[in-house]
Write a protein that holds these residues in place. Structure first.
Motif, PDB file in Angstrom:
ATOM      1  N   THR A  58       0.683  -1.203  -0.148  1.00  0.00           N
ATOM      2  CA  THR A  58      -0.343   0.035   0.027  1.00  0.00           C
ATOM      3  C   THR A  58       1.026   1.676  -0.069  1.00  0.00           C
ATOM      4  O   THR A  58       0.409   1.868  -1.080  1.00  0.00           O
ATOM      5  N   SER A  59       1.299   1.279   1.068  1.00  0.00           N
ATOM      6  CA  SER A  59       2.999   2.297   1.369  1.00  0.00           C
ATOM      7  C   SER A  59       3.840   2.301   2.533  1.00  0.00           C
ATOM      8  O   SER A  59       3.277   1.490   2.887  1.00  0.00           O
ATOM      9  N   HIS A  60       4.367   2.769   2.344  1.00  0.00           N
ATOM     10  CA  HIS A  60       5.588   2.887   3.384  1.00  0.00           C
ATOM     11  C   HIS A  60       5.250   3.029   5.047  1.00  0.00           C
ATOM     12  O   HIS A  60       5.129   2.585   5.581  1.00  0.00           O
ATOM     13  N   GLU A  61       4.146   3.973   4.784  1.00  0.00           N
ATOM     14  CA  GLU A  61       3.606   4.439   5.803  1.00  0.00           C
ATOM     15  C   GLU A  61       3.102   3.379   6.091  1.00  0.00           C
ATOM     16  O   GLU A  61       2.740   2.975   7.885  1.00  0.00           O
ATOM     17  N   THR A  62       2.321   2.729   5.744  1.00  0.00           N
ATOM     18  CA  THR A  62       1.151   1.922   6.113  1.00  0.00           C
ATOM     19  C   THR A  62       1.966   0.346   6.662  1.00  0.00           C
ATOM     20  O   THR A  62       1.508  -0.105   7.618  1.00  0.00           O
ATOM     21  N   MET A  63       2.664   0.342   5.709  1.00  0.00           N
ATOM     22  CA  MET A  63       3.866  -0.421   5.939  1.00  0.00           C
ATOM     23  C   MET A  63       3.991  -0.456   7.815  1.00  0.00           C
ATOM     24  O   MET A  63       4.107  -0.974   8.544  1.00  0.00           O
ATOM     25  N   LYS A  64       4.796   0.624   7.800  1.00  0.00           N
ATOM     26  CA  LYS A  64       5.832   0.964   8.848  1.00  0.00           C
ATOM     27  C   LYS A  64       4.218   0.468  10.055  1.00  0.00           C
ATOM     28  O   LYS A  64       4.539   0.456  10.936  1.00  0.00           O
ATOM     29  N   ARG A  65       3.087   1.068  10.174  1.00  0.00           N
ATOM     30  CA  ARG A  65       1.845   0.832  10.764  1.00  0.00           C
ATOM     31  C   ARG A  65       1.634  -0.190  11.534  1.00  0.00           C
ATOM     32  O   ARG A  65       1.627  -0.899  12.221  1.00  0.00           O
ATOM     33  N   LEU A  66       1.323  -1.265  10.390  1.00  0.00           N
ATOM     34  CA  LEU A  66       1.613  -2.537  10.992  1.00  0.00           C
ATOM     35  C   LEU A  66       2.810  -3.041  11.624  1.00  0.00           C
ATOM     36  O   LEU A  66       2.670  -4.401  11.472  1.00  0.00           O
ATOM     37  N   ASN A  67       3.870  -2.755  10.473  1.00  0.00           N
ATOM     38  CA  ASN A  67       4.681  -3.941  10.898  1.00  0.00           C
ATOM     39  C   ASN A  67       5.220  -3.109  13.011  1.00  0.00           C
ATOM     40  O   ASN A  67       5.787  -4.470  13.379  1.00  0.00           O
TER      41      ASN A  67
END
Ligand code: HEM
Ligand code: SF4
Ligand code: SF4
Lengths: 540, 347
Positions: free
Chosen positions: A303-312
């Protein structure tokens, strides 16, 4: 769905790898059924607070875009050029030599020229030249520039969701241009306009709320593992008892939720449970599960780097909360790319964890000393090497196995020999596929990066063709009947692809094979493998 | 397709003619083509090149996204592919050196075929690698040889290269060109042949034809034009080398002048070179600089061992454990899962 799916022969006969006709800029996109995924459910987009949530349909003329969508794309493009050197350099330096062209499984399987990695990237580059370069502004189409229009946007959407971000192309490019990186940026831009696909957006929303992509709530997650506990008892006579969120456990274990949910991943999940039980009984090692961090995969990455970070973020947060020493990660592809290339940078430093040491063998996992997360194959390989697992590989003798390297561990990490070492120790019949289709040159399953939906089955089968064709080769040559992998998406995607292209071959996770061979203390004489199929010599 | 290369071909021919006609006796534009244009071109090249590279360097490298093309550094009994999956700076340097000097990734090239329409095969495909190597090294040799026009005394490595390059002497039997024929430089011929190959593959390989832009043909024709005019001057026209060197030395010593006797072909040759220089920073030719900055190749792959710092990392909204437990506390308790707060404690 299945009954309208094109037949394999027909699919193959349609492929023509010699593009012809009008130039690609003059060939408008044709969004074809079977090749695209449904639009994101606005509720899911909203859950994450991502912009422009709305119902829209790719087949309709009007995509209900915000008024200033061109400006949003332009500004977003500029921002990413500043934030990512990779993106900027890749926009500038491609010489269009074509070395990457026939390396993409989607081009091989569809013959659609816009699936050549170079052209996929040119879809964005043409806009880049127009908006951000002097030469593009002066020369226009002669310089390969074109303005952003609705048709271009649709083309982006269609082809950026026909790339599994597998990075095979980047291995062959003389400059290492990574088309996956370009796809990632393109998808981020599309997300600014709310143009995600539902197969990504909804798992992401689920994961955010419930801790895993499938939206399994904590009690249901436990129910499912309890179910496996029963199966395991039936097969081995052993009562396993997986701990949940145990504070002060030695190790936190995180794996993709897909393995909890669907066959054949479930057998791999049972494999983990058996292995951990074995380690607890024999060596007192305490490995805990968590329902909060119950997802190893990360569709936020698509989706996006930000979304990745939020889930990770949940991985480290949960490890910290539970006070474990380090984290053990299950078999998954893109999960490991995120862990290997993003996690520590995004959500680290993990200074509250210890540098991982295998307490049973004393081995230091030096290659994970900063991230503090160890791959199950590294862990198992270490146990086997030190003779800590009692194994009877002959229990896997009716499986003639080949190994599929998942794109991400192969090209985003270099995990190649560890799973092979494990495999060779738990199974006696192992044959490699041809050299150009394994290790760093491995072919994608065809359904990665969030594309393993049902509605795009034709695309998935086309993209899965190169992998399946190599499997078919070893099936015919050596009688291979089992395709092993270390990836939950593979376990979800490859069975369909095998059924379509090489129906005689089944798919298994590596730890399933480990658990089949693992001689549990106090087990009854096993008659079947974890799938309930008779062990060799036990038929009848 | 032919539109793309016709446009480029015509552009190069027109450029050639402009300079050729403009410097004929009487047209009197020698100063323009001999002094002003070359200086402008150099300025554009240097400034443009520097700005491009600085533009790239200004962009952040938030993550370490190497393409790992081999076994990672792992447990001691697994042999690491030290170059293809480097974990030390030295190994990265070796990897980059091999990329830049040997075009190593291009060497991996394969060609996919569907034999019988159903069986996928991948054959080694080295033509592009050979063609590209030949082209680049020949180009490089030609550039270095040209230093003889810009240095006094001529450095020894230039003379040496000339000798190696020109060791091949061809007997030419036609009367007109036989007399005083200088040693034939291989680099010029290899350059032409390689460019011809690169051109032909753009025209005849359907995939490459389809992706080619006018901007891909233009530099090829430009280089052909430069090479042909150069070869013509050297072997056929017998231009006044002394006068030309006077001109080129004038340029590098910033005492520009246009001596008598410099022929129009030379001005056209130099004009095309100027165009190439000026065009360079604004085109794909910048792969010369970009290859050094390509993040998939110029970084170590040991991302799990050495933390990479993202200069613009920012906090994001997450779903914390506490929020999660608030959402599901009752169900968790019912299922026997541990919770931090019991339901009655919840406000
Ligand atoms: C790692 C180093 C490099 C690699 C792998 C590389 C590779 C290539 C390739 C594959 C082409 C393909 C041309 C085609 O298909 O038409 C090309 C073209 C070209 N390269 Fe390089 N190159 C490198 C460095 C350089 C350098 C140092 C120069 C310095 C002048 C340069 C100048 C050119 C030029 C002038 C062309 C021809 C123009 C064209 O084809 O459009 N390259 N290069
Ligand atoms: S291999 Fe690299 S340079 Fe060549 S066309 Fe593909 S992306 Fe461009
Ligand atoms: S990353 Fe994979 S799917 Fe995407 S263009 Fe490259 S080879 Fe194709």
């Amino acid at each position: 769905m299945a009954d309208e799916l094109i037949k394999p022969d027909e699919l193959l006969s349609k492929i023509d790898h010699r593009p012809s006709g009008a130039g690609w800029m003059d060939t408008p996109v044709d969004i074809r059924k079977g090749m695209y995924c449904y639009a994101a459910n606005p509720k899911s987009v909203d859950t994450l607070g991502l912009p422009n949530a709305r119902a829209w349909n790719p087949l309709e003329e009007d995509w209900k875009l915000p008024e200033n969508w061109q400006q949003i794309i332009h500004d977003g493009f500029r921002e990413r050029l500043d934030k990512f050197r990779s993106f900027k350099v890749y926009m500038d330096i491609c010489v269009r030599c074509g070395a990457c062209a026939d390396k993409c499984h989607f081009f091989i399987g569809t013959g659609d020229p816009k699936n050549m990695p170079v052209l996929r990237a040119e879809l964005l580059r043409s806009i880049y030249r127009n908006d951000f370069t002097t030469a593009g502004k002066i020369l226009g189409r002669l310089g390969g520039a074109r303005p952003m229009t609705l048709d271009v946007l649709k083309e982006w959407w269609y082809y950026l969701f026909q790339c599994t971000e597998c990075r095979r192309c980047s291995v062959f490019c003389p400059y290492g241009i990574d088309t996956a990186e370009i796809t990632i940026m393109g998808r981020e831009l599309l997300n600014l306009l709310g143009l995600n696909i539902d197969w990504i957006a909804t798992p992401v929303a689920n994961c955010y709320r419930t801790g895993n992509h499938l939206g399994i709530q904590p009690h249901a997650f436990k129910d499912m593992l309890d179910f496996f506990v029963e199966d395991i008892e039936e097969i081995t006579g052993i009562q396993v008892d997986p701990p949940y969120m145990e504070k002060g456990a030695d190790i936190l274990f995180i794996t993709p939720s897909g393995d909890v949910f669907a066959d054949p991943g479930t057998y791999t999940c049972m494999g983990y449970m058996l292995l951990f039980h074995y380690l607890k009984e024999k060596y007192g090692l305490r490995i805990t599960w968590s329902t909060y961090a119950s997802e190893g995969g990360n569709f936020g990455f698509f989706t996006s780097h930000e979304t990745m970070k939020r889930l990770n973020s949940k991985m480290y947060a949960e490890a910290k909360r539970l006070g474990v020493k380090w984290i053990l990660g299950g078999e998954c592809g893109h999960m490991w790319r995120v862990i290997s290339q993003y996690m520590d940078t995004m959500n680290g430093p993990a200074d509250f964890l210890e540098e991982p040491v295998n307490p049973i063998t004393g081995t230091k996992f030096e290659n994970a000393s900063s991230t503090k997360m160890v791959h199950i194959s590294e862990f198992t390989a270490d146990l086997i090497k030190h003779g800590k697992l009692e194994l009877d590989p002959s229990r896997n003798d009716n499986k003639i196995v080949t190994f599929h390297d998942s794109c991400n561990p192969a090209r985003g990490m270099g995990l190649l020999d560890e799973p092979r070492y494990v495999l060779e120790n738990v199974a006696n019949n192992f044959y490699e596929m041809p050299a150009n289709t394994i290790r760093e040159q491995t072919f994608c399953c065809g359904s990665g990066a969030g594309l393993n939906a049902g509605e795009n089955m034709e695309l998935r089968m086309a993209g899965g063709f190169p992998r399946a064709n190599a499997v078919k080769h070893v099936h015919e040559e050596f009688g291979v009947n089992m395709l092993a992998c270390v990836c939950a998406i593979d376990r979800a995607a490859l069975p369909a692809s095998m059924e379509y292209w090489v129906p005689e071959v089944d798919v298994t996770g590596l730890t399933e094979l480990v658990a089949n061979a693992l001689i549990m203390p106090g087990e009854k004489e096993r008659e079947t493998d974890l799938r309930g199929e008779p062990l060799p010599g036990m038929e009848e | 397709m032919n539109k793309n290369y016709m446009v480029s071909l015509i552009a190069v021919i027109v450029l050639f003619l402009i300079a050729y006609v403009g410097t004929q006796q009487g047209a009197g534009l020698q100063v323009l083509f001999g002094i002003i244009v070359p200086y402008l071109a150099i300025i554009l090249f240097v400034v443009g090149f520097a700005r491009r590279v600085m533009g790239w360097s200004r962009s952040a490298v938030p993550f370490r996204i190497t393409t790992t093309c081999g076994q990672q550094s792992s447990l001691p009994w697994f042999k690491q592919a030290k170059i293809d999956n480097p974990s030390s700076t030295l190994a990265v340097i070796i990897r980059m050196f091999l990329e830049i000097v040997c075009f190593r990734s291009l060497f991996r090239n394969t060609r996919m075929r569907l034999s019988g329409g159903t069986r996928m095969t991948h054959q080694m495909e080295l033509f592009l690698w050979i063609g590209a190597l030949a082209f680049h090294y020949a180009f490089f040799a030609v550039v270095v040889r040209h230093l003889r026009f810009f240095t006094e005394p001529v450095p020894i490595f230039v003379t040496l290269l000339e000798q190696v390059d020109g060791f091949m002497r061809i007997e030419v039997l036609y009367d007109i060109v036989q007399a005083g024929l200088p040693g034939v430089y291989m680099s010029g011929l290899v350059l032409l042949a390689a460019v011809l190959y690169l051109f032909l593959r753009r025209v005849f390989i359907p995939q490459v034809r389809y992706i080619s832009l006018a901007a891909d043909f233009f530099p090829l024709f430009l280089i052909v034009g430069i090479a042909l005019s150069g070869i013509f001057m050297r072997y056929f026209a017998k231009v006044d080398i002394v006068a030309i060197k006077e001109l080129t030395m004038g340029l590098v010593t910033f005492r520009p002048s246009v001596p008598e006797g410099v022929s129009a072909v030379f001005f056209a040759h130099m004009f095309l070179v100027s165009i190439l220089l000026a065009y360079f920073p604004f085109s794909k030719l910048m792969h010369l600089g970009g290859v050094f900055l390509s993040p998939t190749r110029n970084m170590t792959g040991n991302t799990r061992q050495v933390r990479h710092v993202n200069p613009w990392n920012y906090p994001v909204k997450v779903h914390t454990y506490d929020e999660y437990e608030d959402d599901f506390r009752e169900k968790m308790v019912e299922a026997g899962l541990p919770v931090v707060k019991m339901p009655e404690e919840q406000a």
